[in-house]
Design an enzyme around this catalytic site. Structure first.
Site, mmCIF file in Angstrom:
data_model
loop_
_atom_site.group_PDB
_atom_site.id
_atom_site.type_symbol
_atom_site.label_atom_id
_atom_site.label_comp_id
_atom_site.label_asym_id
_atom_site.label_seq_id
_atom_site.Cartn_x
_atom_site.Cartn_y
_atom_site.Cartn_z
ATOM 1 N N ASP A 306 0.860 -1.184 0.000
ATOM 2 C CA ASP A 306 0.000 0.000 0.000
ATOM 3 C C ASP A 306 0.900 1.238 0.000
ATOM 4 O O ASP A 306 0.962 1.981 0.977
ATOM 5 C CB ASP A 306 -0.923 -0.025 1.224
ATOM 6 C CG ASP A 306 -1.932 1.118 1.213
ATOM 7 O OD1 ASP A 306 -2.054 1.786 0.176
ATOM 8 O OD2 ASP A 306 -2.582 1.338 2.249
ATOM 9 N N CYS A 333 -3.138 4.399 -4.877
ATOM 10 C CA CYS A 333 -3.896 5.647 -4.934
ATOM 11 C C CYS A 333 -3.547 6.453 -6.174
ATOM 12 O O CYS A 333 -4.089 7.550 -6.359
ATOM 13 C CB CYS A 333 -3.674 6.477 -3.675
ATOM 14 S SG CYS A 333 -1.952 6.886 -3.325
#
Length: 381
Positions: A306, A333
């Protein structure tokens, strides 16, 4: 998840030497082209040298005819930036922005308030598809999913950064500017703060530490990661950019007492909290690439990444594949960074098995993806 915010603040123009006469303030009628990564659409306008220039246009929708006013650029630049200040032929997906502070020369926080919510998600899906195709050579069907707790794309942001104003009040900065627009109410701001309870577990997070700002995001991401990896009792799991241990906690539940979870996080405070939130894991604080070069070189069955907006990048990806996980869940993201890292995984025999995209940031161009990578020849199920 890192211990500090990984979401960008307002972007500032880079200081650079002008390349000729400024074109700021000039207006053109344009046909709006496709959406591009970054919350704008592409158009072309005539340039003084007899050619054309690409203009990245905000507040437009593909297929519209608009008047664009240039906001950045000089004659010698490769591209210019501008705002759609008048709509001559509107898209059927154009809607009145719910926020009175959204629009050209106003608050720069939201890119898509003028777009119907279903079309916002289609535009984000188009960006993800284009980035995967261009940077990773992948042709992938993408659907951007709403997450629990979403109501018309508003009142979801549980943390917000305002600019305090003299005499009281607050404001938001304009796009790529230090200028502040006074705001009396931000319509994407949630009425309460974040909840740190997910799936029956409560997490401790430091003040100012990173936590997903959409209330439905932590559960949606945990569910997507666990469904993708299907961790088994007794397996070993590597959680990179682990933050305060959101994924580690649920990986620990899945692998059980006979399994093992190793969490690596760059922020020492967040890493310490991950030990508190996930009793039984092994947690190491430090730069992820440096930690993997020096430690935890044993094989792992599954891995979660992540990373921050820039992505994991080649050195970390190669350290991960060296440990031979049968499956990797990559939470991203930024679709461009994801695509670049997927291309590196592919060089080492890991193929993209599935991809889910989530609308964790309605009214903006941002989108979150969870990609499952399988090692060629592995027995996933």
């Amino acid at each position: 998840m890192t211990g500090r915010s990984r979401r960008p603040g307002p972007r500032r123009p880079r200081a650079r030497r002008p390349r000729g006469r400024s074109v700021v303030g000039e207006r053109f009628e344009v046909e709006v082209g496709p959406v591009a990564h970054g919350g704008h659409c592409v158009a072309r306008v005539p340039a003084g040298d007899g050619g054309t220039r690409v203009v990245f246009v905000r507040h437009a929708i593909p297929g519209e005819r608009v008047v664009v006013e240039l906001t950045e650029g000089t004659e010698g630049d490769r591209f210019w930036r501008g705002d759609a200040v008048e709509v001559l032929a509107a898209s059927p997906d154009r809607v009145p922005p719910p926020c009175p502070f959204s629009g050209p020369d106003r608050c720069g926080g939201c890119d898509f308030q003028h777009v119907a919510l279903p079309r916002q998600r289609e535009l984000k899906a188009e960006v993800v598809r284009e980035q995967l195709r261009r940077l990773a050579g992948l042709d992938v069907d993408v659907e951007v999913e709403a997450v629990p707790g979403d109501v018309d794309g508003l009142r979801w942001r549980t943390r917000q950064r305002f600019v305090p104003l003299p005499g009281g009040g607050f404001g938001m900065r304009k796009h790529r500017s230090h200028d502040v627009v006074p705001v009396d109410d931000c319509l994407i701001a949630a009425p309460g703060g974040p909840s740190y309870e997910v799936g029956g577990h409560t997490f401790r997070v430091a003040a100012g530490g990173f936590w997903q700002v959409h209330p439905g995001a932590p559960q949606a991401l945990v569910t997507a990661v666990l469904e993708a990896l299907a961790p088994r009792p007794g397996e070993s799991a590597l959680d990179l950019y682990a933050g305060v241990g959101l994924f580690s906690r649920f990986l620990l539940d899945a692998v059980g007492p006979a399994g093992r979870v190793v969490a690596v996080e760059g922020a020492p405070g967040a890493s310490a909290l991950s030990l508190e939130n996930c009793p039984g894991i092994t947690a190491t604080a430090g730069d992820v690439g440096a930690v993997l070069e020096a430690d935890h070189d044993e094989p792992f069955d599954v891995a979660v990444l992540d990373p921050p907006r820039a992505g994991a990048r080649r050195p970390v990806v190669e350290q991960v594949v060296a440990r031979g996980p049968r499956a990797v869940a990559y939470v991203a993201c930024d679709p461009a960074a994801l695509a670049r890292d997927l291309a590196v995984f592919a060089e080492h025999g890991y193929r993209l098995a599935s991809l889910r995209a989530f609308d964790l940031f309605p009214m903006t161009h941002h989108v979150e993806c969870v990609a499952l990578l399988e090692k060629a020849g592995s027995d996933l199920r």
